[in-house]
Design an enzyme around this catalytic site. Sequence first.
Site, PDB file in Angstrom:
ATOM      1  N   ALA A  70      67.057  40.563 -31.302  1.00 58.79           N
ATOM      2  CA  ALA A  70      67.415  39.306 -31.753  1.00 58.79           C
ATOM      3  C   ALA A  70      67.924  38.763 -30.568  1.00 58.79           C
ATOM      4  O   ALA A  70      68.322  39.385 -29.701  1.00 58.79           O
ATOM      5  CB  ALA A  70      68.217  39.360 -32.771  1.00 58.79           C
ATOM      6  N   GLY A 115      65.814  43.934 -32.956  1.00 59.31           N
ATOM      7  CA  GLY A 115      64.844  43.304 -34.114  1.00 59.31           C
ATOM      8  C   GLY A 115      63.495  43.275 -33.545  1.00 59.31           C
ATOM      9  O   GLY A 115      62.658  43.406 -34.448  1.00 59.31           O
ATOM     10  N   GLU A 118      62.449  46.493 -35.058  1.00 57.21           N
ATOM     11  CA  GLU A 118      62.409  46.429 -36.737  1.00 57.21           C
ATOM     12  C   GLU A 118      61.016  45.571 -37.018  1.00 57.21           C
ATOM     13  O   GLU A 118      60.458  45.827 -38.116  1.00 57.21           O
ATOM     14  CB  GLU A 118      63.739  45.664 -36.972  1.00 57.21           C
ATOM     15  CG  GLU A 118      64.861  46.409 -37.073  1.00 57.21           C
ATOM     16  CD  GLU A 118      66.163  45.745 -37.200  1.00 57.21           C
ATOM     17  OE1 GLU A 118      66.592  44.907 -36.311  1.00 57.21           O
ATOM     18  OE2 GLU A 118      66.923  46.117 -38.244  1.00 57.21           O
ATOM     19  N   GLU A 138      71.975  47.948 -31.304  1.00 62.23           N
ATOM     20  CA  GLU A 138      72.872  47.019 -31.865  1.00 62.23           C
ATOM     21  C   GLU A 138      74.426  47.560 -31.719  1.00 62.23           C
ATOM     22  O   GLU A 138      75.124  46.779 -31.632  1.00 62.23           O
ATOM     23  CB  GLU A 138      72.621  46.752 -33.349  1.00 62.23           C
ATOM     24  CG  GLU A 138      71.277  45.942 -33.626  1.00 62.23           C
ATOM     25  CD  GLU A 138      70.007  46.748 -33.666  1.00 62.23           C
ATOM     26  OE1 GLU A 138      70.093  47.863 -33.373  1.00 62.23           O
ATOM     27  OE2 GLU A 138      69.228  46.098 -34.127  1.00 62.23           O
TER      28      GLU A 138
END
Length: 259
Positions: A70, A115, A118, A138
């Site tokens: 992200a 992300g 993911e 993260e």
Amino acid sequence: MAPWDQMQLVQVDTTPPVAHVTLNRPDKLNALNRTMMRELTLAWGKILQAKDVRAVVLTGAGERAFAAGADIAELAELDAATAQALSKNGNDLMSGIERFAVPWIAAINGFALGGGLELALACTLRIASENARLGQPEVKLGLIPGYGGTQRLTRLIGPARAQEMILTGEPITAQEALRIGLVSRVVPRAELLAAADALAAQIAANAPLAVRWARQAVAGGDAGPELESSLFGLCCATADMKEGTRAFIEKRVPAFQGK
Ligand code: COA
């Protein structure tokens, strides 16, 4: 003009039988900012409406990354409520990819972090280039995975390995990802897209309903054996099953119609 005609950070090509989606923000290692997440959702919708698409190949533009997570500049501005909403939106998109009518294949061409990993985890299959690095970093930012990583990574590689990756935040190599089943193939960088396309074409040549139901049965969870039996039964009510078995007996290539 359709909304997907104005996309800037995601390229989509729905030429059948294999659609292609490319995350296109290479100067930021394809970091998933809000615009890219919105455009990825639009690309998802465009493929949903496309006819005769039987598999999707997803990759990142440039030489360095599938997606490096992200967008950290955007994350830095979040408060608890906006962060929860962002995670919910992201999780909805990942579930939409996971449950899509046809399989998505992640062609991981470099970093797949946070992300980005993911997103790859939401795909049905993952293949990686030799230079790929995969991780959930993260915790190094004071965060936890927010787009389904705690769930899908654990299901895929088991709680011990998932905890190690998530708690250390350290990325692993493509070879290690192959060893623990996080990806199903590792190929030289130059061959990655051709390998993903070949895999997609192999799947696309098979009976579409059987492919869809096989994926559902594999993902079946606790109800898996019952689900498998009922989907196996459903296959035997399809014209494609009759065609596939007859073609084998008649020593010819089957002509599947998705019926
Ligand atoms: N969000 C926003 N920007 C990102 C990003 C992210 N997740 N990952 C990389 N970028 C940007 C960098 O800020 C840099 O932009 P700039 O050129 O304008 O400064 C550009 O992409 C290139 O990255 P850079 O860090 O210079 O490359 P590197 O080779 O030195 O390092 C990584 C590569 C992947 C190790 C490093 O970029 C990194 O750690 N990224 C963050 C990974 C992460 O924590 N992801 C999870 C987020 S929850």
